[in-house]
Design a protein around this motif. Structure first.
Motif, PDB file in Angstrom:
ATOM      1  N   GLN A 138       0.816  -1.224   0.000  1.00 35.94           N
ATOM      2  CA  GLN A 138       0.000   0.000   0.000  1.00 35.94           C
ATOM      3  C   GLN A 138       0.848   1.271   0.000  1.00 35.94           C
ATOM      4  OE1 GLN A 138      -1.299  -2.391   2.784  1.00 35.94           O
ATOM      5  NE2 GLN A 138      -2.084  -3.338   0.931  1.00 35.94           N
ATOM      6  N   GLN A 139       2.038   1.205  -0.583  1.00 33.46           N
ATOM      7  CA  GLN A 139       2.937   2.361  -0.551  1.00 33.46           C
ATOM      8  C   GLN A 139       2.337   3.574  -1.243  1.00 33.46           C
ATOM      9  OE1 GLN A 139       6.790   1.767  -2.393  1.00 33.46           O
ATOM     10  NE2 GLN A 139       7.678   3.524  -1.320  1.00 33.46           N
ATOM     11  N   LEU A 140       1.765   3.381  -2.414  1.00 31.64           N
ATOM     12  CA  LEU A 140       1.200   4.514  -3.140  1.00 31.64           C
ATOM     13  C   LEU A 140       0.022   5.109  -2.370  1.00 31.64           C
ATOM     14  CD1 LEU A 140       1.241   3.224  -6.830  1.00 31.64           C
ATOM     15  CD2 LEU A 140       2.912   4.666  -5.664  1.00 31.64           C
ATOM     16  N   GLY A 141      -0.830   4.245  -1.823  1.00 34.02           N
ATOM     17  CA  GLY A 141      -1.972   4.730  -1.065  1.00 34.02           C
ATOM     18  C   GLY A 141      -1.564   5.482   0.180  1.00 34.02           C
ATOM     19  N   ARG A 142      -0.575   4.955   0.902  1.00 35.98           N
ATOM     20  CA  ARG A 142      -0.138   5.612   2.129  1.00 35.98           C
ATOM     21  C   ARG A 142       0.511   6.957   1.827  1.00 35.98           C
ATOM     22  NH1 ARG A 142       3.784   3.217   4.388  1.00 35.98           N
ATOM     23  NH2 ARG A 142       4.199   1.557   2.894  1.00 35.98           N
ATOM     24  N   GLU A 143       1.262   7.039   0.738  1.00 31.38           N
ATOM     25  CA  GLU A 143       1.885   8.315   0.381  1.00 31.38           C
ATOM     26  C   GLU A 143       0.849   9.333  -0.094  1.00 31.38           C
ATOM     27  OE1 GLU A 143       5.227   7.793  -2.192  1.00 31.38           O
ATOM     28  OE2 GLU A 143       6.333   6.599  -0.726  1.00 31.38           O
ATOM     29  N   TRP A 144      -0.201   8.854  -0.763  1.00 30.13           N
ATOM     30  CA  TRP A 144      -1.244   9.787  -1.186  1.00 30.13           C
ATOM     31  C   TRP A 144      -1.987  10.345   0.025  1.00 30.13           C
ATOM     32  CZ3 TRP A 144      -2.091  12.584  -5.228  1.00 30.13           C
ATOM     33  CH2 TRP A 144      -3.326  13.219  -5.376  1.00 30.13           C
ATOM     34  N   LEU A 145      -2.273   9.500   0.990  1.00 27.13           N
ATOM     35  CA  LEU A 145      -2.944   9.965   2.209  1.00 27.13           C
ATOM     36  C   LEU A 145      -2.046  10.922   2.987  1.00 27.13           C
ATOM     37  CD1 LEU A 145      -4.659   6.684   3.480  1.00 27.13           C
ATOM     38  CD2 LEU A 145      -5.659   8.558   2.148  1.00 27.13           C
ATOM     39  N   TRP A 146      -0.750  10.642   2.994  1.00 25.13           N
ATOM     40  CA  TRP A 146       0.209  11.543   3.647  1.00 25.13           C
ATOM     41  C   TRP A 146       0.191  12.918   2.989  1.00 25.13           C
ATOM     42  CZ3 TRP A 146       4.504  13.896   1.419  1.00 25.13           C
ATOM     43  CH2 TRP A 146       5.357  14.563   2.301  1.00 25.13           C
ATOM     44  N   LEU A 147       0.158  12.940   1.657  1.00 23.54           N
ATOM     45  CA  LEU A 147       0.137  14.215   0.932  1.00 23.54           C
ATOM     46  C   LEU A 147      -1.143  14.985   1.240  1.00 23.54           C
ATOM     47  CD1 LEU A 147       1.519  16.063  -1.154  1.00 23.54           C
ATOM     48  CD2 LEU A 147       0.263  14.819  -2.935  1.00 23.54           C
ATOM     49  N   ARG A 148      -2.273  14.289   1.309  1.00 20.73           N
ATOM     50  CA  ARG A 148      -3.534  14.952   1.637  1.00 20.73           C
ATOM     51  C   ARG A 148      -3.470  15.586   3.026  1.00 20.73           C
ATOM     52  NH1 ARG A 148      -8.392  14.037  -0.833  1.00 20.73           N
ATOM     53  NH2 ARG A 148      -9.355  14.254   1.215  1.00 20.73           N
ATOM     54  N   LYS A 149      -2.809  14.892   3.961  1.00 25.12           N
ATOM     55  CA  LYS A 149      -2.698  15.419   5.325  1.00 25.12           C
ATOM     56  C   LYS A 149      -1.739  16.597   5.386  1.00 25.12           C
ATOM     57  CE  LYS A 149       0.038  13.507   8.225  1.00 25.12           C
ATOM     58  NZ  LYS A 149       0.744  12.564   9.122  1.00 25.12           N
ATOM     59  N   GLU A 150      -0.618  16.493   4.678  1.00 30.38           N
ATOM     60  CA  GLU A 150       0.406  17.541   4.734  1.00 30.38           C
ATOM     61  C   GLU A 150       0.007  18.794   3.971  1.00 30.38           C
ATOM     62  OE1 GLU A 150       3.563  17.571   6.302  1.00 30.38           O
ATOM     63  OE2 GLU A 150       2.601  15.915   7.399  1.00 30.38           O
ATOM     64  N   GLN A 151      -0.687  18.629   2.873  1.00 35.25           N
ATOM     65  CA  GLN A 151      -1.034  19.771   2.015  1.00 35.25           C
ATOM     66  C   GLN A 151      -2.529  19.748   1.699  1.00 35.25           C
ATOM     67  OE1 GLN A 151       1.143  22.098   1.433  1.00 35.25           O
ATOM     68  NE2 GLN A 151       2.841  20.966   2.350  1.00 35.25           N
ATOM     69  N   PRO A 152      -3.365  20.054   2.680  1.00 34.08           N
ATOM     70  CA  PRO A 152      -4.816  19.945   2.465  1.00 34.08           C
ATOM     71  C   PRO A 152      -5.393  21.008   1.540  1.00 34.08           C
ATOM     72  CG  PRO A 152      -4.349  20.883   4.633  1.00 34.08           C
ATOM     73  CD  PRO A 152      -3.031  20.457   4.068  1.00 34.08           C
ATOM     74  N   LYS A 153      -4.706  22.127   1.335  1.00 33.87           N
ATOM     75  CA  LYS A 153      -5.278  23.239   0.572  1.00 33.87           C
ATOM     76  C   LYS A 153      -4.770  23.325  -0.866  1.00 33.87           C
ATOM     77  CE  LYS A 153      -6.034  26.080   4.695  1.00 33.87           C
ATOM     78  NZ  LYS A 153      -5.766  27.384   5.354  1.00 33.87           N
ATOM     79  N   LEU A 154      -3.638  22.682  -1.159  1.00 29.35           N
ATOM     80  CA  LEU A 154      -3.066  22.788  -2.497  1.00 29.35           C
ATOM     81  C   LEU A 154      -3.605  21.693  -3.417  1.00 29.35           C
ATOM     82  CD1 LEU A 154       0.703  23.518  -1.699  1.00 29.35           C
ATOM     83  CD2 LEU A 154      -1.037  25.136  -2.489  1.00 29.35           C
ATOM     84  N   PHE A 155      -3.526  21.956  -4.712  1.00 35.75           N
ATOM     85  CA  PHE A 155      -3.840  20.937  -5.706  1.00 35.75           C
ATOM     86  C   PHE A 155      -2.762  19.861  -5.618  1.00 35.75           C
ATOM     87  CE2 PHE A 155      -3.504  19.292 -10.107  1.00 35.75           C
ATOM     88  CZ  PHE A 155      -4.779  18.760 -10.217  1.00 35.75           C
ATOM     89  N   ARG A 156      -3.159  18.611  -5.445  1.00 38.25           N
ATOM     90  CA  ARG A 156      -2.204  17.547  -5.146  1.00 38.25           C
ATOM     91  C   ARG A 156      -1.999  16.632  -6.357  1.00 38.25           C
ATOM     92  NH1 ARG A 156      -5.377  18.385  -0.591  1.00 38.25           N
ATOM     93  NH2 ARG A 156      -6.952  16.973  -1.460  1.00 38.25           N
ATOM     94  N   THR A 157      -0.741  16.250  -6.569  1.00 38.44           N
ATOM     95  CA  THR A 157      -0.393  15.333  -7.652  1.00 38.44           C
ATOM     96  C   THR A 157       0.654  14.347  -7.154  1.00 38.44           C
ATOM     97  OG1 THR A 157       1.327  16.829  -8.488  1.00 38.44           O
ATOM     98  CG2 THR A 157      -0.879  17.015  -9.474  1.00 38.44           C
TER      99      THR A 157
END
Length: 253
Positions: free
Chosen positions: A101-120
């Motif tokens: 689940q590496q990709l999923g965990r990193e995506w969730l991490w990005l959502r937590k770290e940068q909740p206001k920016l457009f995420r890629t």
């Protein structure tokens, strides 16, 4: 360290008297050298061009903040790129598979770290895989983590091979001496680690968790068709002057 590595100063004599390089090419070293050098080019001629080649949805940026291996417990992406408009998490692979689940965990991490920016998310790998395949893996990860509703849009996921990244990076044209020096160092890294000759090294390699796409012309018995497929691998890099001792210079004499 890059200059010492390039000049072969990082060497030692073993007990048998043989002199060997201390530094061996590995995933983290390649990632560090490539993105570490790209951060010193103006973003619109370096990192931003690389990002846009995989993620056309992103705007061209003149400034990108780079954080390497930002720590957060059991999640450690290889890099985080930030601008005022977007955040991009980078997972760079050489020959290793993705973790559970590496990709999923990193995506969730990005959502937590940068909740206001457009995420890629940008995946860089030695193997030729499509953004759709990676997106499917991310979907499976988020489903396994119990948050299938957090799947991003397919346009938010980009994929590059190290060869295609090299093609974009080495195609930069500049008259500034310091920028030309950075590009020369990048060319040395890509040549030395084997990124430019991926079709050769990749023939018998299999990605443990990703399907390997190979151009049919690489397997053709006819030499003309073979070289047609090979030229398609890194055409921009071939047009640039190469060191006379490089692999491509020798193969194309």
């Amino acid at each position: 360290m890059l200059l010492a590595h390039r000049r072969r100063k990082l060497r030692r004599a073993d007990e048998d008297g043989a002199v060997r390089d201390i530094v061996a090419w590995n995933e983290d070293l390649i990632t560090s050298y490539v993105f570490g050098l790209l951060r010193y080019l103006p973003a619109d001629r370096g990192l931003s061009r690389v990002l846009q080649s995989a993620l056309p949805v992103l705007p061209l940026s003149r400034s990108i903040e780079v954080s390497a291996w930002p720590p957060d417990g059991d999640v450690e992406p290889d890099a985080l790129f930030l601008t005022d408009a977007f955040a991009c998490v980078v997972e760079a692979k050489w020959e290793a598979p993705f973790g559970p689940q590496q990709l999923g965990r990193e995506w969730l991490w990005l959502r937590k770290e940068q909740p206001k920016l457009f995420r890629t998310m940008l995946i860089v790998t030695r193997y030729r895989v499509s953004p759709g395949e990676v997106f499917h893996l991310l979907e499976e990860d988020l489903r396994a983590l119990g948050v299938p509703e957090l799947v991003p849009e397919p346009s938010q996921i980009g994929v590059l091979t190290w060869t295609s990244l090299a093609t974009v990076a080495l195609d930069t044209v500049t008259d500034a001496p310091h920028e030309a020096a950075i590009i020369a160092d990048l060319r040395w890294v890509f040549e030395s680690c084997g990124a430019l000759r991926e079709p050769f090294d990749g023939w018998n390699l299999t990605a443990p968790s990703l399907a390997l796409e190979r151009a049919p012309t690489w397997y053709a018995e006819d030499d003309r068709r073979y070289w047609t497929g090979l030229a398609a691998a890194a055409p921009s890099a071939w047009r640039r002057p190469l060191d006379p001792t490089s692999f491509f210079a020798w193969m194309t004499r």
